[in-house]
Enzyme design. Structure first.
Site, PDB file in Angstrom:
ATOM      1  N   HIS A  42       0.817  -1.230   0.000  1.00  0.00           N
ATOM      2  CA  HIS A  42       0.000   0.000   0.000  1.00  0.00           C
ATOM      3  C   HIS A  42       0.853   1.284   0.000  1.00  0.00           C
ATOM      4  O   HIS A  42       0.747   2.141   0.875  1.00  0.00           O
ATOM      5  CB  HIS A  42      -1.098   0.003   1.065  1.00  0.00           C
ATOM      6  CG  HIS A  42      -0.703  -0.152   2.501  1.00  0.00           C
ATOM      7  ND1 HIS A  42       0.269   0.589   3.099  1.00  0.00           N
ATOM      8  CD2 HIS A  42      -1.195  -0.958   3.478  1.00  0.00           C
ATOM      9  CE1 HIS A  42       0.367   0.258   4.365  1.00  0.00           C
ATOM     10  NE2 HIS A  42      -0.508  -0.695   4.619  1.00  0.00           N
TER      11      HIS A  42
ATOM     12  N   HIS B 113      -5.576  -7.892  14.811  1.00  0.00           N
ATOM     13  CA  HIS B 113      -5.749  -6.728  13.919  1.00  0.00           C
ATOM     14  C   HIS B 113      -6.297  -7.272  12.608  1.00  0.00           C
ATOM     15  O   HIS B 113      -5.812  -8.295  12.111  1.00  0.00           O
ATOM     16  CB  HIS B 113      -4.361  -6.090  13.750  1.00  0.00           C
ATOM     17  CG  HIS B 113      -4.211  -5.049  12.710  1.00  0.00           C
ATOM     18  ND1 HIS B 113      -5.179  -4.133  12.382  1.00  0.00           N
ATOM     19  CD2 HIS B 113      -3.131  -4.731  11.917  1.00  0.00           C
ATOM     20  CE1 HIS B 113      -4.713  -3.310  11.451  1.00  0.00           C
ATOM     21  NE2 HIS B 113      -3.481  -3.665  11.142  1.00  0.00           N
TER      22      HIS B 113
ATOM     23  N   GLU C 211      -6.381  -6.071   9.487  1.00  0.00           N
ATOM     24  CA  GLU C 211      -5.858  -5.733   8.158  1.00  0.00           C
ATOM     25  C   GLU C 211      -5.498  -7.020   7.418  1.00  0.00           C
ATOM     26  O   GLU C 211      -5.098  -8.027   8.016  1.00  0.00           O
ATOM     27  CB  GLU C 211      -4.638  -4.803   8.274  1.00  0.00           C
ATOM     28  CG  GLU C 211      -4.271  -4.221   6.917  1.00  0.00           C
ATOM     29  CD  GLU C 211      -3.268  -3.067   6.984  1.00  0.00           C
ATOM     30  OE1 GLU C 211      -2.849  -2.683   8.086  1.00  0.00           O
ATOM     31  OE2 GLU C 211      -2.914  -2.562   5.893  1.00  0.00           O
TER      32      GLU C 211
ATOM     33  N   ASP D 124      -3.189  -8.234   5.718  1.00  0.00           N
ATOM     34  CA  ASP D 124      -1.915  -8.963   5.817  1.00  0.00           C
ATOM     35  C   ASP D 124      -1.904  -9.917   7.009  1.00  0.00           C
ATOM     36  O   ASP D 124      -1.047 -10.797   7.089  1.00  0.00           O
ATOM     37  CB  ASP D 124      -0.710  -8.006   5.876  1.00  0.00           C
ATOM     38  CG  ASP D 124      -0.867  -6.905   6.896  1.00  0.00           C
ATOM     39  OD1 ASP D 124      -2.000  -6.486   7.159  1.00  0.00           O
ATOM     40  OD2 ASP D 124       0.158  -6.437   7.430  1.00  0.00           O
TER      41      ASP D 124
ATOM     42  N   HIS E 224      -2.015  -0.392  14.613  1.00  0.00           N
ATOM     43  CA  HIS E 224      -2.037   0.580  13.558  1.00  0.00           C
ATOM     44  C   HIS E 224      -3.445   1.042  13.168  1.00  0.00           C
ATOM     45  O   HIS E 224      -3.635   2.127  12.601  1.00  0.00           O
ATOM     46  CB  HIS E 224      -1.293  -0.106  12.394  1.00  0.00           C
ATOM     47  CG  HIS E 224      -1.469   0.276  11.025  1.00  0.00           C
ATOM     48  ND1 HIS E 224      -1.684  -0.593  10.004  1.00  0.00           N
ATOM     49  CD2 HIS E 224      -1.405   1.507  10.471  1.00  0.00           C
ATOM     50  CE1 HIS E 224      -1.740   0.038   8.869  1.00  0.00           C
ATOM     51  NE2 HIS E 224      -1.574   1.309   9.114  1.00  0.00           N
TER      52      HIS E 224
ATOM     53  N   ASP F 223       1.489  -5.423  14.651  1.00  0.00           N
ATOM     54  CA  ASP F 223       2.263  -4.468  13.845  1.00  0.00           C
ATOM     55  C   ASP F 223       3.384  -3.780  14.643  1.00  0.00           C
ATOM     56  O   ASP F 223       4.393  -3.366  14.053  1.00  0.00           O
ATOM     57  CB  ASP F 223       1.342  -3.386  13.267  1.00  0.00           C
ATOM     58  CG  ASP F 223       0.674  -3.830  11.970  1.00  0.00           C
ATOM     59  OD1 ASP F 223       1.138  -4.805  11.360  1.00  0.00           O
ATOM     60  OD2 ASP F 223      -0.315  -3.187  11.571  1.00  0.00           O
TER      61      ASP F 223
ATOM     62  N   TYR G 236       9.826   1.297   9.156  1.00  0.00           N
ATOM     63  CA  TYR G 236       8.466   0.771   9.371  1.00  0.00           C
ATOM     64  C   TYR G 236       7.679   1.736  10.262  1.00  0.00           C
ATOM     65  O   TYR G 236       6.531   2.082   9.978  1.00  0.00           O
ATOM     66  CB  TYR G 236       8.582  -0.612  10.010  1.00  0.00           C
ATOM     67  CG  TYR G 236       7.282  -1.316  10.231  1.00  0.00           C
ATOM     68  CD1 TYR G 236       6.788  -2.221   9.307  1.00  0.00           C
ATOM     69  CD2 TYR G 236       6.532  -1.084  11.383  1.00  0.00           C
ATOM     70  CE1 TYR G 236       5.589  -2.873   9.517  1.00  0.00           C
ATOM     71  CE2 TYR G 236       5.342  -1.719  11.602  1.00  0.00           C
ATOM     72  CZ  TYR G 236       4.871  -2.625  10.668  1.00  0.00           C
ATOM     73  OH  TYR G 236       3.674  -3.262  10.888  1.00  0.00           O
TER      74      TYR G 236
ATOM     75  N   HIS H 232       5.515  -8.794  11.666  1.00  0.00           N
ATOM     76  CA  HIS H 232       6.392  -8.608  10.504  1.00  0.00           C
ATOM     77  C   HIS H 232       7.835  -8.587  11.012  1.00  0.00           C
ATOM     78  O   HIS H 232       8.137  -7.920  12.002  1.00  0.00           O
ATOM     79  CB  HIS H 232       6.135  -7.271   9.803  1.00  0.00           C
ATOM     80  CG  HIS H 232       4.727  -7.080   9.333  1.00  0.00           C
ATOM     81  ND1 HIS H 232       4.206  -7.738   8.237  1.00  0.00           N
ATOM     82  CD2 HIS H 232       3.733  -6.283   9.792  1.00  0.00           C
ATOM     83  CE1 HIS H 232       2.954  -7.359   8.054  1.00  0.00           C
ATOM     84  NE2 HIS H 232       2.634  -6.477   8.991  1.00  0.00           N
TER      85      HIS H 232
HETATM   86 FE1  FEO Z   1      -1.678  -2.948   9.888  1.00  0.00          FE
HETATM   87 FE2  FEO Z   1       0.572  -5.475   9.287  1.00  0.00          FE
HETATM   88  O1  FEO Z   1      -1.054  -4.552   9.199  1.00  0.00           O
END
Ligand code: FEO
Length: 393
Positions: free
Chosen positions: A23, A78, A80, A82, A144, A163, A192, A223
């Site tokens: 993104h 979360h 999102e 991913d 996030h 995140d 990041y 991540h």
């Molecule tokens: Fe806010 Fe790794 O997603």
């Protein structure tokens, strides 16, 4: 492949070696979507992965010697994609109940066909016993998204931070102590932070304060690498990056059609260097915006230059401005707009509008806009302006 963290606790994440854009965030080194498995009386999967990594996730589960149908709970910290993109497929393989908070449930339902999904909502009951261990859930809204939370395994002293504390890097190293160049790891983590968490940095000190009350042996983000030997250091760095304190550093961001704007950029940069300022110069056609934002995070000066093209700002600079505006870097910065033009100067006014929205202190000078090609005498003025700028508070 599964990597053991502690007895009955495994990293079973997926490594996305090929992703190059996330993104708007350029990921030349790929990324990972870290999932974790806890085997106990109730088997728990913590976070998932992007939809296209589903087969990889199944391989991770298999290598941890667990059948998907034996997963009892899936913690979604979360929503999102991913971390949740696999859910629709995974739920069909399991009889799992999703553990999450009310906001995350709402956002899952806005993204997926959730018919038949079962939930345990932890807003009012933030601890769940799964056998030998108790999982504690702590909300970290806007780190996030509004739905974010972290999961803490009390007996194992492991924080699954989603995140927070992550990096977008695909590597075979799983732990911080395996990374040879620690400064590179911190740099990736800073990048990041600057591109994912920066707009919400004011919430970071409170979150760190809450986490400091926990006895943490591992931070397992969703991540990048797992923090083991440098937990205190990375928490301190999060506090530093969220503090809005700046260095004596200038970031000069520009694009150019026939090198006129480039010459202005370089000559102001040389003046700043002469004045003792650390300087970074980036061309918006050549450098991913996230690399630039990592440096802007703690810069005192932000200089943006663009030629005027068709009565407008150059398109790559416009894109960068929109990106920077969304990330809301600290307003405690000095902003300088510059550029070249043919018959009507338009670009610097557009740049200054972004600076105004960000509350940057705007510095003006007659040398900042040049008609056609800047000559020697003009460039000397740019150099002198850079030297003068270096002395400003
Ligand atoms: Fe806010 Fe790794 O997603």
């Amino acid at each position: 492949m599964a990597i053991k963290i502690k007895d009955d606790i495994y990293w079973i994440g997926t490594i996305d070696w090929e992703i190059r854009e996330f993104h708007g965030y350029g990921t030349p080194n790929g990324s990972t979507y870290n999932s974790y498995l806890i085997k106990d009386e109730k088997n728990v999967l913590i976070d998932c992965a992007k939809e296209y990594m589903f087969e990889e996730l199944l391989i991770g589960l298999k290598s941890a010697k667990i059948n998907p149908e034996d997963i009892d709970y899936i913690v979604i910290n979360h929503s999102e994609k991913d971390h949740s993109g696999c859910l629709e497929k995974l739920i069909k393989y399991t009889n799992a109940t999703i553990i999450t908070n009310e906001k995350c449930k709402e956002l899952l339902e806005l993204q997926y066909n959730t018919d038949g999904w079962e939930y345990i909502i932890v807003d009012n009951n933030p601890e769940i016993n799964i056998g030998k261990r108790t999982l504690k859930f702590i909300k970290t809204p806007m780190l996030h998204w509004p739905d974010n939370m972290v999961t803490y395994s009390i007996e194992d002293k492991i924080l699954f931070s989603n995140d927070a504390f992550g990096q977008h890097v695909a590597t075979s190293e799983r732990f911080d102590y395996q990374v040879e160049e620690l400064e590179v790891l911190y740099d990736d983590t800073k990048e990041y932070f600057a591109n994912i968490l920066l707009p919400y940095r004011m919430l970071v000190p409170g979150a760190i304060e809450a986490l400091k009350n926990l006895d943490i042996e591992y931070i397992c983000p969703s991540h990048g690498v797992i923090w083991k030997d440098h937990i205190k250091d990375i928490m301190e760095k999060y506090l530093e990056w969220s503090s809005d304190e700046y260095k004596n550093k200038a970031v000069i961001v520009y694009d150019s059609m026939y090198n006129s704007t480039k010459k202005i950029a370089y000559n102001i940069g040389n003046g700043l260097l002469k004045g003792g300022v650390e300087v970074r110069i980036y061309n918006t056609s050549k450098t991913p915006m996230n690399k630039i934002m990592k440096d802007i995070l703690d810069a005192k000066y932000v200089l943006v230059g663009s030629p005027t093209l068709n009565s407008n700002i150059y398109h790559t600079v416009a894109m960068f401005l929109a990106y920077m505006e969304g990330l809301k870097p600290s307003g405690d910065k000095i902003g300088v707009a510059f550029g070249s033009y043919g018959w009507m100067e338009m670009a610097t006014g557009i740049i200054k509008k972004t600076f105004e929205k960000l509350n940057f202190k705007i510095i003006e000078d007659e040398c900042l806009t040049c008609r056609f090609v800047p000559k020697e005498e003009y460039l000397s003025k740019c150099y002198e302006f850079g030297k003068k700028l270096a002395q400003m508070d």
